[in-house]
Motif scaffolding. Structure first.
Motif, PDB file in Angstrom:
ATOM      1  N   PRO A 123      11.181  -6.820  -1.246  1.00 20.19           N
ATOM      2  CA  PRO A 123      11.508  -5.580  -0.524  1.00 20.19           C
ATOM      3  C   PRO A 123      10.561  -4.421  -0.820  1.00 20.19           C
ATOM      4  O   PRO A 123      10.496  -3.467  -0.037  1.00 20.19           O
ATOM      5  N   LEU A 124       9.814  -4.485  -1.921  1.00 19.15           N
ATOM      6  CA  LEU A 124       8.835  -3.433  -2.191  1.00 19.15           C
ATOM      7  C   LEU A 124       7.767  -3.389  -1.101  1.00 19.15           C
ATOM      8  O   LEU A 124       7.223  -2.320  -0.803  1.00 19.15           O
TER       9      LEU A 124
ATOM     10  N   GLN B   2       8.273  -3.874   2.018  1.00 21.63           N
ATOM     11  CA  GLN B   2       8.838  -3.141   3.149  1.00 21.63           C
ATOM     12  C   GLN B   2       8.751  -1.641   2.916  1.00 21.63           C
ATOM     13  O   GLN B   2       8.733  -0.855   3.864  1.00 21.63           O
ATOM     14  N   GLY B   3       8.659  -1.242   1.662  1.00 20.56           N
ATOM     15  CA  GLY B   3       8.514   0.172   1.340  1.00 20.56           C
ATOM     16  C   GLY B   3       7.090   0.670   1.434  1.00 20.56           C
ATOM     17  O   GLY B   3       6.826   1.836   1.130  1.00 20.56           O
ATOM     18  N   GLY B   4       6.160  -0.206   1.823  1.00 15.83           N
ATOM     19  CA  GLY B   4       4.782   0.225   2.032  1.00 15.83           C
ATOM     20  C   GLY B   4       3.782  -0.302   1.028  1.00 15.83           C
ATOM     21  O   GLY B   4       2.575  -0.088   1.184  1.00 15.83           O
TER      22      GLY B   4
ATOM     23  N   GLN C 194       0.406  -7.356   7.875  1.00 21.85           N
ATOM     24  CA  GLN C 194       1.234  -6.207   7.493  1.00 21.85           C
ATOM     25  C   GLN C 194       0.641  -4.914   8.043  1.00 21.85           C
ATOM     26  O   GLN C 194       1.369  -4.058   8.570  1.00 21.85           O
TER      27      GLN C 194
ATOM     28  N   ASN D 252       6.804  -8.315   8.338  1.00 21.41           N
ATOM     29  CA  ASN D 252       7.760  -7.435   7.678  1.00 21.41           C
ATOM     30  C   ASN D 252       8.631  -8.241   6.725  1.00 21.41           C
ATOM     31  O   ASN D 252       8.662  -9.477   6.778  1.00 21.41           O
TER      32      ASN D 252
ATOM     33  N   GLU E  98      12.648  -8.415   5.287  1.00 17.32           N
ATOM     34  CA  GLU E  98      14.020  -7.967   5.527  1.00 17.32           C
ATOM     35  C   GLU E  98      14.924  -8.451   4.402  1.00 17.32           C
ATOM     36  O   GLU E  98      14.840  -9.612   3.993  1.00 17.32           O
TER      37      GLU E  98
ATOM     38  N   ASP F 121       7.014  -0.171 -11.083  1.00 16.70           N
ATOM     39  CA  ASP F 121       8.152  -0.449 -10.201  1.00 16.70           C
ATOM     40  C   ASP F 121       8.781  -1.800 -10.539  1.00 16.70           C
ATOM     41  O   ASP F 121      10.013  -1.934 -10.586  1.00 16.70           O
TER      42      ASP F 121
END
Length: 356
Positions: free
Chosen positions: A132-133, A135-137, A182, A188, A190, A335
């Motif tokens: 999921p990191l 997805q945060g950019g 990306q 992406n 999810e 992170d």
């Protein structure tokens, strides 16, 4: 004359009381940011120190700041002197006061040991925490280069040595193609909650027309070919393991210690340390890389503006403040460490700042 003295006393007292009344809000505004920055810098130093220790086969220890108490002491006294005079001596009134201030912060540290240590630093990170990191950019190629040991059998490079320490070429082809997708908005991540359990999916856009970014079709085919995925489907669950059932992606992640060990093996160490047998030679670049993931310098002293620096065995190790790529990769490691520690029983540090 007595009236003047009383007025002076009242004014001085009011000034001191007013200053005391504003101490709480003032310290809250200043200390909240200062302590947050200090905690962040302490964490950066701890991570770099662990990387260097592992480079020299030294077991790192981790301390968690569990509580900070900022204790302030403010004492004030006020007095007046009245002389009505006699003869040639004039009348006069004096007001005097004294103020003393002290700050004695108290820090409470909790060592991470036992089950908490095993859970946070030895157990591999779950894909549902790592992916999921992206997805945060965060660039997915950097994220996987740091945290993945293998993807669907494609091996990442490792510092452990051996005939396959350089990894397999397909791994680096995969992460670079995934990064291009990306950037094009064609890939992406999810995170879905199904029956109370989190599942993470890699979503690759299935083209509906000919309007797509240049090169996306070739990268899409390459990613699906390397991962043995069907070409007519766009959503694939990522599961932990070396192999997975058809239609799923197997991801072997590293532990926090594994990540730090691999990064530590890339650190530039003094030649004398290698010659003496204190550590092994620095691993070379792999997979077509042009630089280390995090460039750590060593020398007798670090620059005054170093991003982070720590001393170890008469040598100073640091990351340059002008090296954006290394700083960003180091932030990704921070992170990942925070996510690893989130599963332990340790709580976030409590900062107590007197407000009045």
């Amino acid at each position: 004359m007595k009236l003047v003295a009383r007025m002076l006393l009242a004014v001085c007292t009011a000034c001191l009381v007013t200053s005391c009344a504003h101490m709480g809000p003032t310290h809250l505004k200043a200390d909240q940011v200062d302590y947050a920055r200090a905690l962040g810098m302490a964490k950066k130093r701890a991570i770099l120190d662990a990387m260097v220790q592992l480079r020299f086969a030294d077991a790192p220890s981790f301390l968690t700041v569990s509580q900070i108490i900022a204790a302030y002491t403010f004492d004030a006294t006020v007095g007046t002197t009245l002389n009505e005079g006699s003869g040639a001596q004039p009348n006069y009134a004096l007001a005097n006061g004294s103020v003393s201030y002290s700050n004695h912060p108290t820090f409470t540290f909790t060592p991470t040991t036992g089950d908490a240590f095993a859970t946070a630093y030895i157990r591999p990170l779950a894909p549902t925490l790592v992916l999921p990191l992206a997805q945060g950019g965060i660039p997915i190629d950097l994220l996987l280069r740091i945290s993945a040991q293998s993807i669907d059998g494609l091996l990442n490079g490792t510092a452990l040595g051996g005939s396959r320490s350089a990894g397999t070429p397909g791994f680096f082809q995969l992460i670079h193609a995934a990064r291009r997708l990306q950037l094009a908005g064609e890939l992406n991540v999810e995170l879905r909650n199904e029956k109370g359990t989190n599942h993470v999916f890699l979503v690759i856009t299935v083209p509906s027309d000919s309007q797509e970014p240049p090169g996306a079709a070739a990268d899409r085919r390459l990613v699906k070919q390397l991962l043995h995925l069907p070409h007519d489907t766009g959503s694939f669950e990522v599961v932990y393991g070396q192999t997975a059932t058809p239609g799923r992606i197997a991801l072997m992640t590293r532990s926090a210690l594994g990540i730090l060990t691999d990064l530590g093996a890339q650190i530039d160490v003094p030649a004398a340390s290698v010659a003496s047998g204190a550590t092994k030679p620095t691993v070379g670049l792999i997979g077509g890389e042009t630089r280390s993931t995090i460039v750590v310098h060593s020398g007798s002293a670090a620059p005054t503006d170093a991003y982070v620096a720590i001393p170890f065995d008469k040598t100073v190790y640091w990351i340059d403040s002008n090296d954006f790529d290394s700083k960003y990769a180091f932030t990704v490691v921070q992170d990942l460490m925070a996510l690893a520690e989130a599963d332990t029983s340790s709580k976030a540090p409590i900062v107590t700042i007197p407000a009045g």
